[in-house]
Write a protein that holds these residues in place. Structure first.
Motif, short mmCIF file in Angstrom:
data_model
loop_
_atom_site.label_atom_id
_atom_site.label_comp_id
_atom_site.label_asym_id
_atom_site.label_seq_id
_atom_site.Cartn_x
_atom_site.Cartn_y
_atom_site.Cartn_z
N PHE C 84 0.85 -1.19 0.00
CA PHE C 84 0.00 0.00 0.00
C PHE C 84 0.89 1.23 0.00
N TYR C 107 0.38 -13.90 3.66
CA TYR C 107 0.87 -12.69 2.99
C TYR C 107 1.53 -11.75 3.98
N VAL C 108 2.42 -10.91 3.44
CA VAL C 108 3.11 -9.86 4.17
C VAL C 108 2.60 -8.53 3.62
N ILE C 116 -0.93 2.44 9.55
CA ILE C 116 -1.24 1.34 10.48
C ILE C 116 -2.72 1.29 10.83
N ASP C 123 -3.75 -5.94 8.14
CA ASP C 123 -2.52 -6.36 8.83
C ASP C 123 -2.77 -7.50 9.81
N ALA C 126 -2.50 -10.70 8.18
CA ALA C 126 -1.21 -10.95 7.54
C ALA C 126 -0.30 -11.73 8.48
N GLN C 127 0.75 -12.31 7.91
CA GLN C 127 1.75 -12.99 8.74
C GLN C 127 2.78 -12.00 9.27
N ALA C 128 2.93 -10.86 8.58
CA ALA C 128 3.94 -9.90 8.99
C ALA C 128 3.67 -8.58 8.32
N TRP C 129 4.17 -7.52 8.93
CA TRP C 129 4.10 -6.19 8.35
C TRP C 129 5.52 -5.66 8.16
N ALA C 130 5.84 -5.26 6.94
CA ALA C 130 7.16 -4.70 6.66
C ALA C 130 6.99 -3.27 6.18
N GLN C 131 8.07 -2.48 6.37
CA GLN C 131 8.01 -1.08 5.95
C GLN C 131 8.90 -0.81 4.74
N GLN C 135 13.25 -5.17 4.08
CA GLN C 135 12.71 -6.05 5.13
C GLN C 135 11.98 -7.25 4.51
N ASP C 138 14.50 -9.70 3.49
CA ASP C 138 15.04 -10.38 4.67
C ASP C 138 14.08 -11.46 5.16
N ILE C 139 12.81 -11.13 5.20
CA ILE C 139 11.81 -12.11 5.64
C ILE C 139 11.76 -13.29 4.68
N TYR D 56 0.31 0.04 16.83
CA TYR D 56 0.17 -1.15 16.00
C TYR D 56 -0.42 -2.31 16.77
N ASP D 59 -4.11 -1.92 17.74
CA ASP D 59 -4.95 -2.17 16.56
C ASP D 59 -5.01 -3.66 16.23
N HIS D 60 -3.87 -4.29 16.35
CA HIS D 60 -3.79 -5.71 16.02
C HIS D 60 -4.70 -6.53 16.95
N LEU E 48 13.54 -8.12 13.06
CA LEU E 48 13.92 -7.05 12.13
C LEU E 48 12.74 -6.16 11.76
N LEU E 49 11.55 -6.58 12.14
CA LEU E 49 10.36 -5.81 11.83
C LEU E 49 9.94 -4.96 13.02
N GLY E 64 4.48 -15.37 13.59
CA GLY E 64 3.84 -15.07 12.31
C GLY E 64 4.77 -15.35 11.14
N VAL E 65 6.02 -14.93 11.31
CA VAL E 65 7.00 -15.17 10.24
C VAL E 65 7.27 -16.67 10.11
N MET E 68 4.65 -18.62 8.18
CA MET E 68 4.70 -18.55 6.71
C MET E 68 5.40 -19.78 6.15
N GLN F 124 -0.41 -17.33 18.12
CA GLN F 124 -0.30 -16.52 16.89
C GLN F 124 -1.49 -16.79 15.97
#
Lengths: 145, 145, 145, 145, 145, 145, 145, 145
Positions: C84, C107-108, C116, C123, C126-131, C135, C138-139, D56, D59-60, E48-49, E64-65, E68, F124
């Protein structure tokens, strides 16, 4: 135990009424469901929605509205009866049959012997082929009896 | 990434060849599959099995054998193209479309404008309607491109 | 073991390229897939098909063609990354996320901290949130490593 | 035959009440369901649970609780109506639409013409697009009538 | 015919290596998959997140990671072997077993006789119970032989 | 709208009664279901069937009978609450959680903070983590309210 | 396009070899799979696992191991051929047929005319009934040709 | 909470009546369902439909009609009891068991010890094996108690 039977296909003869009356006379605990069987109303199902459209898009819009009903009722039925008359192309009936086959919904076809060959794929996936509404009622009476 | 496209429906014109050639000329990585398109062979698909039968049961037996092929290929395709010609009832094509819709297989219909109204339910559940094999190739090239 | 990752969402920045390059530099065995990311081409995806249409129906026709690609790729991926950006409504990205959640596709999400709160439902599933794309790489490297 | 309709999306106008009243006035046998529509309560849905969190994770946590309700109601509905207002990003509404599409739940979108283009993917997978609650009631009356 | 076997559970002994070596020595065409078995790396999978978190949320983010990877590999395996050691609670292993049971993935448990009673539900849904890696290799050799 | 909630896990404290009483006091329309919670009866569930068995096979036979109940009730519930106490291994509770996750049944875990780390995978995949029966009742009241 | 065909049932005659040889001679691209067809080995499939058992539990243990193979191969096949000989009860073959029917796997039965009446339910759900391995090969050649 | 139990298999002894009476005497809230158990009526189920047929096709036609009932009732049951008597081949009972196994419907087998070995695959997939109707009633009373 209550049963739900979806009556798909031809809308120009009274086969639905005959099946419903026959089932009623024999006291079968069946709830019958159907598409909207008023041809003009069905073609106009989406006319109240914009964009005002003719031709392909008018058909598309109305079919979308009708499918809300038909797919829901197919999904909720225990069996379907799928009727092919001797006029019109009736592709929607064959389409419903294909959905039933893929969803594992047992169905009975109802058509004259003259249509055996062109309906062979649809009949092969059916549980039975009947030629009269009376036969359908007999089958339903046996099956849920 | 390889794609598999099932070509369902009419067997009396060369639309399959046109799509396959068009895809080949554009280098699309598509494996096309089809039902048996030899009409006489298809009608006779079960003739080698007993009981020797005529009429309804001959059709039933052959359709059972043909369905081994068609349902399997529908189940394994990424998309289908479903062709309706201007002759015959072609209920098997509409039946395949219903299976695709129920299974979530995206499909494109291929037919003339004259068939828009009778095919409205089949078209509504399709991702696109094309009128020529060339349009189908253009759509496939875009979609997998 | 090969992996397929679908990259959904924003088409106006180079986040896809960054992820693909990062994965390539680290030697990850990933096949990345995407919607058509050329905005004008995507809007025009159905223009070659009749009826020639503007507005709602043009969008409808093009979206039907695009969905052939996107749903297929979502269905075939092992994971999705859903991006997004800070502009536009991007409802198609949230729509893809909902499809992933319903289909059990992990999904990430990839978005700035400013989003947020409005993305909290997306989110949460999702399994993870990256910025950053880094990242995400890395995931992915950890997950398939 | 009873029907259940889930009303997803915008919580700042009275569209739900209008649909419920309209359906009631016409005597439709529909049970309407909704997410929690009290914005502050929804944001605080997880506040009673530890760990006490802000941003975050708050919200989660709340989204996890809310999803217990929303996914359950989507799973149990016959149709959904998904409303997009002219404010806010409303990604949760598009997320619900994606879930409906993947689960085969028919839905109607409800939004102004100004949102046609950004909602084209969501509308394409819908059975119909309405602009007013009155149109939704008309469609429901037709579909279940 | 290639087979994929997921090795779930205990990460503090060399049971995976023993099974992989045994299968290799017998020339079995098996691709083995596993969760990340480095305990510290697994606990830190989400570090890392953002948001930087401790305790519950750190565990949540890392889980969560990790999920996946694990759910994807469970979904893609032909069988699973689920190992319970004599230390730790190993609820993740029982969780994986429950997923396998619900998904129809056949699995073998691997544990000492001392754990028979507490694992009775997990063992009941398994296809077999083994006590040594050698027995697992023997079973795999028989099953795919 | 009636709701069904399955209460899985620990059988040595009165957490089920507390949740049922709390829900009753608040007038929640919930039907609670549970496994057989009489430990001795559960262990002996298959004893009336031959072959008379001890050890592994006795456990296997009883677990088969118990699973008839537990899987059925999990399949029929709208949500589950899964309780982990501070004693015993309770692998069956984690197994139930895995089944819920794979089947898309939302669940809430109920356990002390001391179990956060070993239950991280189970938490999780949960919609929420509660520490007291009162919190569970509050969540249920909110969710179905 | 490669096809996988599972050969279920009778293990005391050479029908599998005849089908495999016939397919090979005609150059059909089919990978055939089978249960373990060595009767003694099959009965002993679980003997290496504890508890050492006789009678019911020995059968149970071995059947669990064999089912790892058979259900997996049924799940991975495109079609099955299910053979009933004139001896033994062969309930496992009928059980496999029921699984195929429920999973939507097309199958052909192979048996003498003397078994038509007792196999009527199994044959009804089949796509075809053959009496000789040569007929099966002919059908396969047609279907995948 | 009401339960539905399907009673499949042998039709020549009064085991169904014994189970139904036993359940009634103990006040169990169970609705029992069955195939048509009148042998002659079952064989003639399709006789009212054309084509008038003998042998294979008569059996095929009647089995199609009977399957409308049996598959529907299997699909709607919570459990099945599958009875094998000491006469006849009863492949339909094993076929039903295979369907139950594939659909995840728990079932109990009911047969004498003499049939343990030939029924080992069917028993392995069952939740329990009983030898008398009284045992079945005891199990049902425990399971739904």
């Amino acid at each position: 135990m209550a049963w739900t039977v979806y009556l798909s296909g031809e809308i120009h003869t009274d086969w639905r009424e005959k099946i419903e009356q026959g089932a009623s006379q024999r006291g079968l605990d069946i709830h019958f469901t159907s598409p909207v069987t008023d041809h003009a109303a069905s073609d106009a199902a989406g006319d109240l929605l914009e964009p005002v459209s003719e031709g392909y898009w008018r058909d598309h819009k109305s079919s979308g509205v009708n499918a809300m009903r038909t797919r829901n009722l197919i999904g909720r039925c225990d069996f379907a009866v799928i009727r092919f008359g001797d006029k019109y192309r009736q592709w929607n009936a064959a389409f419903d049959a294909g959905m039933c086959a893929a969803l594992g919904k047992p169905y009975v076809t109802l058509h004259d012997a003259a249509l055996i060959h062109p309906l062979k794929e649809v009949d092969q996936a059916a549980q039975a082929w009947a030629q009269t509404p009376e036969q359908v009622v007999d089958i339903l009476a046996y099956v849920i009896g």
